[in-house]
Design an enzyme around this catalytic site. Structure first.
Site, PDB file in Angstrom:
ATOM      1  N   HIS A  67       0.965  -1.260   0.024  1.00 14.17           N
ATOM      2  CA  HIS A  67      -0.123   0.086   0.045  1.00 14.17           C
ATOM      3  C   HIS A  67       0.886   1.143  -0.033  1.00 14.17           C
ATOM      4  O   HIS A  67       0.809   2.139  -0.921  1.00 14.17           O
ATOM      5  CB  HIS A  67      -1.039  -0.036   1.112  1.00 14.17           C
ATOM      6  CG  HIS A  67      -1.669   1.203   1.355  1.00 14.17           C
ATOM      7  ND1 HIS A  67      -3.128   1.194   0.917  1.00 14.17           N
ATOM      8  CD2 HIS A  67      -1.466   2.378   1.961  1.00 14.17           C
ATOM      9  CE1 HIS A  67      -3.449   2.442   1.175  1.00 14.17           C
ATOM     10  NE2 HIS A  67      -2.605   3.036   1.943  1.00 14.17           N
ATOM     11  N   GLU A  68       1.778   1.367   1.010  1.00  9.51           N
ATOM     12  CA  GLU A  68       2.782   2.326   1.229  1.00  9.51           C
ATOM     13  C   GLU A  68       3.515   2.690  -0.131  1.00  9.51           C
ATOM     14  O   GLU A  68       3.854   3.838  -0.640  1.00  9.51           O
ATOM     15  CB  GLU A  68       3.345   2.411   2.432  1.00  9.51           C
ATOM     16  CG  GLU A  68       2.484   2.536   3.634  1.00  9.51           C
ATOM     17  CD  GLU A  68       1.724   3.591   3.673  1.00  9.51           C
ATOM     18  OE1 GLU A  68       2.190   4.869   3.139  1.00  9.51           O
ATOM     19  OE2 GLU A  68       0.588   3.722   4.193  1.00  9.51           O
TER      20      GLU A  68
ATOM     21  N   HIS B 247       1.805   4.581  -2.647  1.00 12.51           N
ATOM     22  CA  HIS B 247       2.279   5.992  -2.614  1.00 12.51           C
ATOM     23  C   HIS B 247       3.286   6.497  -3.209  1.00 12.51           C
ATOM     24  O   HIS B 247       3.389   7.601  -3.866  1.00 12.51           O
ATOM     25  CB  HIS B 247       1.915   6.581  -1.086  1.00 12.51           C
ATOM     26  CG  HIS B 247       0.626   6.322  -0.652  1.00 12.51           C
ATOM     27  ND1 HIS B 247      -0.666   7.071  -1.248  1.00 12.51           N
ATOM     28  CD2 HIS B 247       0.159   5.911   0.699  1.00 12.51           C
ATOM     29  CE1 HIS B 247      -1.699   7.129  -0.413  1.00 12.51           C
ATOM     30  NE2 HIS B 247      -1.317   6.255   0.832  1.00 12.51           N
TER      31      HIS B 247
ATOM     32  N   HIS C 107       3.162   6.774  -6.882  1.00 12.63           N
ATOM     33  CA  HIS C 107       2.470   8.105  -7.435  1.00 12.63           C
ATOM     34  C   HIS C 107       3.646   9.214  -7.205  1.00 12.63           C
ATOM     35  O   HIS C 107       3.376  10.223  -8.257  1.00 12.63           O
ATOM     36  CB  HIS C 107       1.266   8.366  -6.120  1.00 12.63           C
ATOM     37  CG  HIS C 107       0.235   9.007  -6.714  1.00 12.63           C
ATOM     38  ND1 HIS C 107      -1.002   9.586  -6.237  1.00 12.63           N
ATOM     39  CD2 HIS C 107      -0.042   9.764  -8.072  1.00 12.63           C
ATOM     40  CE1 HIS C 107      -1.804  10.127  -6.897  1.00 12.63           C
ATOM     41  NE2 HIS C 107      -1.355  10.387  -7.935  1.00 12.63           N
TER      42      HIS C 107
END
Length: 674
Positions: free
Chosen positions: A461-462, A465, A468
């Site tokens: 999940h991290e 980021h 992104h």
């Protein structure tokens, strides 16, 4: 202080901050110079001769504040992951001053007049799409910040912003103290029966680090249900652990939460909104409070019904009439073992951190996007626990730096997050430098770091980021990377979780850390089946936190409860939304809800679920669009991940999927369809 490392751009690759040279005494002088320099730069823009142009106003703003940007990124990263008394004192001092500085920039009447004139003439300026978006964002930020208010109203706004900043910092520092005070200190290893040998060793190491030599310490994670509840055999210890988790922070932070709710409500009214929630959501993809309430309300009844079915199964397994909150995870694990022949502890030997990172997370990024990672031990990160990787694109060109800081420590706040130490910008010639923070227990030297399945998902999940930020390809800093609406920012990171159990990826990293044997082929299928049991619990605890946040920030100032009434307000809010389940506490309670009282998620925690609608629909698109994973990854990167805030967020989603979002994949994911 010419030797201050923040006063000039770093000469390291990618302008990585020169951490080896940075000392605590450098921060305050850099903050002061940075604010002074930016105010002078903005004054020069505002007083510029001749009419405003995009170049002499908007683009000039994007170039301003370089020193302040450099010091802010490093300081707040350190305050979150490696704080000390000196840093906390400076944080308390500087945050209200930074709030006042932001107000000076956002409420400058001469600057706003120039931006307002440009916005009026935007169709005649010959701007490209990104420039139009940048102008709109600068103008909208100032309107929302109060640029059209009368001077006396702006003065009150400045006072409110300074007080909000100070109380928010106080909340975070109180929580750090409360977390430390609530940790369980145990005398004997036998008390930890049920935990694995490496978990017990980690508790001993934690005790040593915290000054409890010869003992064992269970430090609290930042959410309610502590992971150890699933394994500890002693029911009394489970009760103690959950009580410590749920009770922390309420005495010190309950009054601060009340104060913040009142301050934010007063500010919203000053800006013309009925509540802080209404003010926040007006600039997000949801658009209206009604849209948020519709989503939250639509999910409550099926989630509660699902959770009640799970609770009945757990009560039967425990031989009791009703399962208690402290026993829910313990008996969930037993039911999973019985129904699915799956023992969560048996998974951990196949989930060693280095293998998960290199052969899982990085491998998935190569598979989907073609990028590669090279260790850079010559580059010094912010902490000895961290490591630096250089990231290259499929054609070998340089993308940026990725820093991983995965271990818990006393100086680090709880949770997991991503920071950008350098944001990508073609205007400034910056490539991104991003860091992921986790809180995985550090074992004794020489021992492997074995993850839980939840920690594997957190890492993926991290890293979403991080991607992104790394894939950002925009001209202007304000539009870079993760600077998208708050209820959109979790969408790309949630999508990245799909690769954790994507068969080709899972088979590549899930290998026994001693023998190298792959995870038995039947385990992934059982794991996916077992994930459905517990979906009701996960949905209810998350929904409960979301409605608590929403309830606090949907109030007008005269509706905010008295200073000592935070717990009573919580209870009433959960009852009102139909989520007052004694056996399933909210994922966060008010006393430790740092997302909304210390971070940037006030009236925004719903955004995780809002973004999951987009995530579940996009995962379905990845599975069913008929393209290869690599082809789909290129589309997702080109149309969405690379765009940052330079395009309309929902327009980027439609550019990928080809239509508006549908909620059905989310309902199916959580077993709520039909």
């Amino acid at each position: 202080m010419t030797s201050n490392p923040f006063f000039a751009p770093s000469d390291l690759p990618y302008e990585l901050p020169p951490f080896a040279r940075i000392r605590n005494e450098h921060f305050l002088p850099a903050f002061l110079r940075g604010m002074d320099e930016q105010l002078a730069e903005v004054a020069a823009i505002s007083a510029g001769a001749g009419p405003a142009t995009f170049e002499n106003t908007v683009e000039a703003l994007e170039r301003s504040g370089a020193v302040l940007d450099r010091v802010s990124r490093v300081f707040f990263n350190k305050a979150a992951c490696d704080t000390d008394d000196e840093i906390q004192a400076l944080e308390a001092e500087i945050t209200p001053r930074l709030a006042a500085h932001d107000d000076a920039l956002l409420l400058d009447p001469a600057l706003f007049a120039r931006l307002d004139a440009l916005q009026e003439r935007r169709e005649q300026l010959g701007l490209d799409a990104e420039q139009q978006m940048l102008l709109e964002r600068h103008h909208t930020r100032r309107v929302r910040a109060g640029a059209r208010l009368a001077p006396e109203q702006q003065q009150r706004l400045r006072e409110l912003n300074a007080e909000i900043a100070a109380r928010s910092t106080e909340f975070g520092q109180n929580l750090r103290t409360a977390d430390a005070a609530a940790a369980l200190v145990l005398d004997r290893a036998e008390e930890l029966a049920g935990l694995s040998a490496d978990q017990i060793a980690a508790a001993a190491r934690n005790a040593h680090a915290l000054g409890h030599e010869g003992k064992f310490v269970l430090s609290l994670k930042n959410f309610s249900n502590q992971p150890e509840l699933a394994a500890l055999d002693d029911p009394a210890l489970r009760e103690r652990l959950l009580a410590a988790s749920l009770g922390r922070g309420i005495d010190s932070n309950g009054p601060i939460a009340v104060a913040l709710a009142r301050l934010r409500a007063e500010r919203a009214a000053l800006l013309g909104y009925p509540s802080h929630a209404a003010w926040e959501v007006a600039d997000r993809t949801a658009g209206t409070t009604e849209a948020v309430e519709d989503l939250l309300g639509r999910l409550v009844a099926p989630a509660v019904a699902n959770a009640e079915r799970e609770g009945a199964a757990l009560a039967e397994a425990a031989g009791v009439a009703e399962i208690g909150a402290a026993d829910w995870q313990y008996y969930s694990e037993r039911v999973r073992q019985e129904r699915f022949d799956l023992d969560a502890a048996a998974l951990r030997p196949y989930l060693e951190l280095e293998t998960v990172l290199h052969d899982g997370v990085f491998h998935a990024a190569r598979l989907v996007y073609g990028i590669s990672f090279t260790p850079r031990p010559d580059l010094v990160p912010h902490h000895p626990d961290a490591r630096v990787y250089e990231v290259h694109d499929a054609d070998g060109s340089q993308l940026g730096l990725y820093i991983g800081d995965f271990h818990a420590r006393a100086s680090k706040r709880g949770g997991a997050w991503m920071d950008a130490l350098v944001s990508q910008s073609r205007l400034l010639g910056h490539k991104p430098v991003v860091v992921n923070h986790l809180n995985v227990a550090k074992p004794p030297a020489g021992e492997p770091v074995l993850l839980t399945w939840s920690e594997v998902h957190t890492l993926f999940h991290e890293f979403g980021h991080a991607l992104h930020g790394l894939f950002s390809d925009v001209r202007y800093p304000l539009l870079s990377g993760t600077q998208v609406p708050r209820d959109f920012v979790e969408f790309p990171s949630q999508v990245n979780e799909v690769w954790a159990d994507w068969p080709e990826v899972l088979a590549h990293y899930a290998r026994h850390h001693v023998t190298g044997e792959p995870m038995p082929p039947e385990l992934p299928a059982r794991l996916r089946e077992a994930e459905t049991f517990g979906a009701g619990f996960r949905m209810v605890e998350h929904q409960a936190a979301a409605v608590l946040d929403w309830a606090w920030h949907s109030l007008s100032a005269d509706q905010v409860p008295e200073e000592g009434a935070a717990e009573a307000f919580e209870t009433a809010a959960l009852q009102r939304y139909g989520l007052a389940m004694a056996a399933i506490p909210p994922r966060y309670r008010t006393g430790y809800f740092a997302h909304v009282f210390h971070g940037g998620y006030a009236a925004g925690y719903y955004g995780y679920r809002w973004a999951e609608v987009l995530d579940a629909d996009t995962v379905r698109w990845f599975r069913e669009n008929g393209k290869t994973v690599r082809e789909s990854g290129e589309i997702f990167r080109r149309e969405l991940l690379s765009k940052g805030g330079s395009v309309d967020a929902m327009g980027a989603f439609r550019a990928v999927v080809g239509r508006d979002a549908q909620i059905e994949p989310l309902l199916a994911r959580h077993g709520l369809a039909g």
